[in-house]
Design a protein around this motif. Structure first.
Motif, PDB file in Angstrom:
ATOM      1  N   ASP A   1      30.563  25.775  73.170  1.00  0.00           N
ATOM      2  CA  ASP A   1      30.550  24.923  71.985  1.00  0.00           C
ATOM      3  C   ASP A   1      31.579  25.457  70.984  1.00  0.00           C
ATOM      4  N   ILE A   2      32.817  24.999  71.163  1.00  0.00           N
ATOM      5  CA  ILE A   2      33.921  25.463  70.311  1.00  0.00           C
ATOM      6  C   ILE A   2      34.807  24.267  69.985  1.00  0.00           C
ATOM      7  N   SER A   3      35.205  24.147  68.726  1.00  0.00           N
ATOM      8  CA  SER A   3      36.099  23.042  68.369  1.00  0.00           C
ATOM      9  C   SER A   3      37.359  23.588  67.705  1.00  0.00           C
ATOM     10  N   ILE A   4      38.314  22.709  67.586  1.00  0.00           N
ATOM     11  CA  ILE A   4      39.572  23.086  66.926  1.00  0.00           C
ATOM     12  C   ILE A   4      39.301  23.515  65.483  1.00  0.00           C
ATOM     13  N   ASP A   5      38.395  22.808  64.813  1.00  0.00           N
ATOM     14  CA  ASP A   5      38.081  23.170  63.423  1.00  0.00           C
ATOM     15  C   ASP A   5      37.514  24.585  63.329  1.00  0.00           C
ATOM     16  N   ASP A   6      36.684  24.960  64.325  1.00  0.00           N
ATOM     17  CA  ASP A   6      36.154  26.337  64.346  1.00  0.00           C
ATOM     18  C   ASP A   6      37.297  27.346  64.383  1.00  0.00           C
ATOM     19  N   ILE A   7      38.316  27.033  65.175  1.00  0.00           N
ATOM     20  CA  ILE A   7      39.433  27.972  65.352  1.00  0.00           C
ATOM     21  C   ILE A   7      40.267  28.037  64.073  1.00  0.00           C
ATOM     22  N   ILE A   8      40.462  26.867  63.461  1.00  0.00           N
ATOM     23  CA  ILE A   8      41.224  26.841  62.206  1.00  0.00           C
ATOM     24  C   ILE A   8      40.490  27.656  61.134  1.00  0.00           C
ATOM     25  N   ASN A   9      39.156  27.547  61.134  1.00  0.00           N
ATOM     26  CA  ASN A   9      38.376  28.352  60.185  1.00  0.00           C
ATOM     27  C   ASN A   9      38.434  29.835  60.506  1.00  0.00           C
ATOM     28  N   GLU A  10      38.452  30.141  61.785  1.00  0.00           N
ATOM     29  CA  GLU A  10      38.483  31.542  62.219  1.00  0.00           C
ATOM     30  C   GLU A  10      39.795  32.200  61.776  1.00  0.00           C
ATOM     31  N   ALA A  11      40.876  31.440  61.910  1.00  0.00           N
ATOM     32  CA  ALA A  11      42.185  31.965  61.514  1.00  0.00           C
ATOM     33  C   ALA A  11      42.282  31.874  59.992  1.00  0.00           C
ATOM     34  N   GLN A  12      42.940  32.842  59.403  1.00  0.00           N
ATOM     35  CA  GLN A  12      43.082  32.782  57.945  1.00  0.00           C
ATOM     36  C   GLN A  12      44.490  32.381  57.538  1.00  0.00           C
ATOM     37  N   GLY A  13      45.371  32.253  58.523  1.00  0.00           N
ATOM     38  CA  GLY A  13      46.762  31.947  58.214  1.00  0.00           C
ATOM     39  C   GLY A  13      47.239  30.735  58.973  1.00  0.00           C
ATOM     40  N   GLU A  14      48.553  30.533  58.970  1.00  0.00           N
ATOM     41  CA  GLU A  14      49.084  29.296  59.542  1.00  0.00           C
ATOM     42  C   GLU A  14      49.475  29.418  61.013  1.00  0.00           C
ATOM     43  N   SER A  15      49.545  30.636  61.528  1.00  0.00           N
ATOM     44  CA  SER A  15      49.932  30.795  62.930  1.00  0.00           C
ATOM     45  C   SER A  15      48.702  31.166  63.754  1.00  0.00           C
TER      46      SER A  15
END
Ligand code: AMP
Ligand code: FE
Ligand code: FE
Ligand code: ZN
Length: 277
Positions: free
Chosen positions: A115-129
């Motif tokens: 259960d993983i979404s793109i939004d989860d990953i964007i939240n996990e990352a703190q920067g743009e890369s």
């Protein structure tokens, strides 16, 4: 102030766990007098790092690390980057390719039942890369794997269950990208390349404009460092070095020290300044 440096470190702008300010503060606590910020496909951490550098007395070398297409993958570091609108646009395109690949990886993981979404990953990352380490760290927090290492070993590493290749630019394009920003292109961690063809590849890269080779690296064996040092001398390349510090995302590697025996002195910065002057 110490004379030791580290020319390969990541911040939260890409896949490091330290914010640029915290990273520079930490480097000063560790007695380093200069560090290069080398985030993947972005220079967005550099401003904050430079301000912190003034405050803590650490010289910041503006850099980055880009992935290029070579057999599997090759990384090129760029030092003394002077960013421009055109350069930023090219980096944005590289990050777009990252995001397309990340979506494919997430789809594979979802098919595998996570259960993983793109939004989860964007939240996990703190920067743009955003990259695989962010996916790995989220999988760890959700309890799907025990470590980042395990996430790569089973799912995210090359050829593993949820691996998806990213469209990459050629080494020539990567080198030109760095040169167009006035930077010095350097072959990163040669230990990850096919060692049988290494000398041939170094010659090709030298013809394409590479100016240095990352001879000193936290995970090198002594023989590897010796071999890369000989190659640097033979082909007139600057012998740079760095730990590839990522903070908690590579917990064994410390800034300026690697696994404990890494040390690099300031004179290599002077050599680099000389060639861009
Ligand atoms: P990406 O940039 O998304 O292709 O992800 C590559 C990054 O993942 C590298 O820059 C490393 O920081 C990290 N990485 C690659 N392999 C591993 C591994 N086995 N364990 C932990 N981190 C890794
Ligand atoms: Fe990384
Ligand atoms: Fe790298
Ligand atoms: Zn790196």
């Amino acid at each position: 102030m110490g004379k030791y440096i580290d020319l390969h470190v990541h911040t939260t702008a890409s896949d490091g766990s330290f914010k640029p300010y915290e990273l520079v503060k930490y480097a000063s606590e560790k007695g380093l007098c200069a560090i290069a910020i080398t985030d993947h496909d972005t220079v967005s951490g550099i401003n904050e790092a430079e301000k912190a550098g003034d405050k803590f007395g650490v010289e910041i070398i503006p850099g980055l690390e880009i992935s290029v297409d070579h057999e599997s993958e090759m990384h090129i570091l760029g030092y003394f980057i002077k960013a421009s609108g055109n350069f930023e646009a090219k980096l944005e395109n590289l990050r777009l390719r990252r995001n397309l690949r990340n979506e494919k990886i997430i789809n594979k993981l979802r098919h595998l039942g996570f259960d993983i979404s793109i939004d989860d990953i964007i939240n996990e990352a703190q920067g743009e890369s955003i990259g695989r380490p962010h996916i790995a760290s989220l999988m760890m927090r959700k309890g799907y794997v025990k470590s980042i290492y395990e996430a790569f070993e089973i799912y995210l590493g090359e050829g593993k269950k949820a691996y998806y290749e990213r469209e990459r630019i050629s080494p020539k394009e990567g080198i030109e990208l760095i040169k167009c920003a006035g930077g010095i292109p350097v072959l990163a961690h040669p230990k990850y390349l096919n060692q049988n063809r290494l000398e041939e590849v170094v010659v090709e890269l030298k013809d394409t404009g590479i100016q240095g080779i990352e001879v000193y690296y936290s995970l090198n064996k002594k023989e590897e460092t010796k071999r890369y040092s000989r190659l640097a001398k033979k082909y007139g390349l600057i012998a740079t070095g760095g730990t590839d510090f990522h903070g908690a995302n590579k917990p064994d590697i410390d800034i300026g020290r690697g696994l404990g025996d890494f040390r690099l002195e300031y004179d290599v910065v002077e050599k680099m300044k000389f060639i861009i002057s």
